[in-house]
Every structure is written in structure tokens, then in C-alpha cells.
Design an enzyme around this catalytic site. Sequence first.
Site, mmCIF file in Angstrom:
data_model
loop_
_atom_site.group_PDB
_atom_site.id
_atom_site.type_symbol
_atom_site.label_atom_id
_atom_site.label_comp_id
_atom_site.label_asym_id
_atom_site.label_seq_id
_atom_site.Cartn_x
_atom_site.Cartn_y
_atom_site.Cartn_z
ATOM 1 N N HIS A 117 -7.240 5.911 -4.622
ATOM 2 C CA HIS A 117 -7.753 4.575 -4.282
ATOM 3 C C HIS A 117 -8.402 3.906 -5.505
ATOM 4 O O HIS A 117 -9.584 3.572 -5.486
ATOM 5 C CB HIS A 117 -8.731 4.652 -3.102
ATOM 6 C CG HIS A 117 -8.844 3.361 -2.337
ATOM 7 N ND1 HIS A 117 -9.075 3.297 -0.986
ATOM 8 C CD2 HIS A 117 -8.764 2.067 -2.736
ATOM 9 C CE1 HIS A 117 -9.142 2.023 -0.587
ATOM 10 N NE2 HIS A 117 -8.951 1.258 -1.651
ATOM 11 N N GLU A 144 -8.137 8.866 4.547
ATOM 12 C CA GLU A 144 -8.633 9.252 3.222
ATOM 13 C C GLU A 144 -10.141 9.484 3.255
ATOM 14 O O GLU A 144 -10.831 8.847 4.046
ATOM 15 C CB GLU A 144 -8.250 8.182 2.175
ATOM 16 C CG GLU A 144 -8.929 6.839 2.346
ATOM 17 C CD GLU A 144 -8.462 5.830 1.289
ATOM 18 O OE1 GLU A 144 -7.255 5.512 1.229
ATOM 19 O OE2 GLU A 144 -9.339 5.360 0.531
ATOM 20 N N ARG A 191 -3.482 -0.374 2.751
ATOM 21 C CA ARG A 191 -4.311 0.556 3.510
ATOM 22 C C ARG A 191 -3.418 1.693 3.980
ATOM 23 O O ARG A 191 -2.251 1.476 4.334
ATOM 24 C CB ARG A 191 -4.957 -0.128 4.717
ATOM 25 C CG ARG A 191 -6.181 -0.962 4.363
ATOM 26 C CD ARG A 191 -7.344 -0.109 3.865
ATOM 27 N NE ARG A 191 -8.543 -0.853 3.519
ATOM 28 C CZ ARG A 191 -8.870 -1.242 2.276
ATOM 29 N NH1 ARG A 191 -8.092 -0.972 1.254
ATOM 30 N NH2 ARG A 191 -10.007 -1.889 2.061
HETATM 31 C C1 DGY Z 1 -10.987 -3.272 -1.146
HETATM 32 O O1 DGY Z 1 -11.860 -3.918 -1.722
HETATM 33 O O2 DGY Z 1 -10.678 -3.452 0.018
HETATM 34 C C2 DGY Z 1 -10.261 -2.253 -1.950
HETATM 35 O O3 DGY Z 1 -9.484 -1.407 -1.185
HETATM 36 C C3 DGY Z 1 -11.211 -1.474 -2.839
HETATM 37 O O4 DGY Z 1 -10.460 -1.188 -3.982
#
Ligand code: DGY
Length: 323
Positions: free
Chosen positions: A289, A271, A242
Site C-alpha cells: 500500500h 490488509e 482497494r
Molecule cells: C488513500 O488515501 O485512500 C490511500 O489509499 C492512501 O494511500
Amino acid sequence: MSKPKVLITRRWPQSVEDKLQQRYDVSLNLDDHPLTADEFKDALQNYDAVCPSVCDSLPAEVLNVANKRCKILGNFGVGYNHIDINAAQQQGLIVTNTPGVLTQSTADIAMTLLLMSARRGAEGDRLIRAKQWTGWCPTHMMSSDVTGATLGLIGFGRIAQAMARKAHHGFGMKILYVKPTPADASIVNELQAVRCESIEQLLPQSDYVSLHCPGGEQTRHLINAKRLQLMKPSAHLINTARGDVVDSKALIACLQTRQIAGAGLDVYEGEPNINPDFLSLDNVTLLPHLGSATIATRTAMGEKVLANLQAFFAGEPLPDRVV
Ligand code: DGY
């Protein structure tokens, strides 16, 4: 009996949307726009289930809306730091997520970033597109070896372990990890993985550092200026976890002065608004992402949400209940 009313906040793979439409009175977000706080409040008041995704923000002030009809948030994603889980719990809202199915694709993207950052892949691509390549020469764009180097993993859950397997078996990398409790003996033995007592111990020993901890207040700016200083000047930082795990201002300063060699990022603080200082740096690889963005994985994530909804409406135990 009328079908439960379900809202999905963004477009999902077609096959999953089709199944949703067969089972429920479903509202799709046909133009795929990000929902506003007011649209979310309205959804919570008018649907039995709302299925947000990791790009949606669900703070307490949205979840606390009066006259809720919604009983379950079927999150499309494994991470749920975008949902105020305490507020959801207080409001009696069930939250589910999609663990397990995005492990390999996310580990693949972490490895992609590691290789691109180490071997200056994005920089080389930009050079050719800018028509600035004048030909092969012995000192052009020299970079760092991956094979045989040391990979330090912060967090050692499913995705970190999948990356460690690819790195160790595919590239002969030595594996270090930090985790509050020792990992299972089977994976430790398979990878000859060494547990470090602390992040401070792992950083100076690692050629590549990859982040695999959850987001949220507890890990906000876990990688800060002080810890970045502990990395080798030749090291690269990889983040597929993250954005807010890394203090981006500190990372930018560190990349600008070449205090570390490079970084590969798939996630960002705030983001999709990326600190513009990243854009002028050659030693950072930036992906939007993409961790779970394969057709098979995104379909499997949708299927997981479906399984959770199905169990909920049948009054059965939920496969992936968060709260
Ligand atoms: C999630 O599922 O948390 C991811 O970041 C999406 O790719």
C-alpha cells in the site's frame, strides 16, 4: 481559552505533527500502534477531533459509543471506506478526507506496478538475490511490451486520468475507460481516450487493466471470476484502488492457471493480512500500500487534515467535507 483536544491515530510526517502541536492540545501515537476498538471509543469520548487513517477501522459499533465529545473525524487519506459513513452521519460526526494531493504519487505507483508486472521486475530481482542468474541468454525471462499497448481503466477520476496521461504521453499507450458518464472532452481529446459501455466491453480489448474505483459494498468483488475470464491471457491486472474490489481467491486461481499473465497489487482484501497463496506466485507483484507514500504527498495529506481542522474550529466551510 483552552485549545481543542485532537488525537491522531498514527505517526504523521514530523513537520505536520509540529504544526498540530502548535495549534492544538494534541495526543500523538508515539509507538505508532494500530488503535483497538476500545481505544477508538475512548478517543471519541475524550477528544474534540479524532484523525484516523485508511488503516483504521471505524464501524458503527465503535462510532455509536455513548457520551461522545468528538465532533469531527479528520481522515488522513482520500479513501474513507474504513469509516461507516452512514453511522457517522447519524451520530452527527463530520468526516473530511484529503483528495487531490495524492493523485500523482498514486498514479506513479500504478504505473510502477504495470511496468514491474509487464517486465517481470520483481521476479528478476528475486532471481538475482537467490543467486540463480546464470547470465544473459536470448530466451531468458521474456515479457510483454508496454509501449503502444492498450490500457483499460476502470473508473476515470483524478488518479486514473493522471495514470492515463503518463501511459499515453510517456509510453504511447491507447486508453480505454469505463465510467458511468462520459469524461470531459478536453481529457478525451488530449488522450484520444475511448469510453467503453461496460467493464465486459473493456476487458477483452485491454493489455493492462488498472482499477481506480472507490472501495466499499458497491464495488466489492467488482472483478470476479467471470470478469477475469474476459481478460486476454496475455493481460495484466493492476490494483491501487482497494483490495476488496478484486475477489482475491478468483484472482489467485486465475494467476495459478496462467489464465492471465500477471497482476500488480498495492492493496489487499483484509490488509495487512495477505492471502498466503499470493506469496508463492511468481506472476504477481506485491507492494505494501505505497500509493501515496512519498514524503511530499504524505506531508500534503497532513496539511489537508490541518486545513480541515482549522476551518472546523473557526466555524468556516470545510474544504474536504465527506459528510
Ligand atoms: C488513500 O488515501 O485512500 C490511500 O489509499 C492512501 O494511500
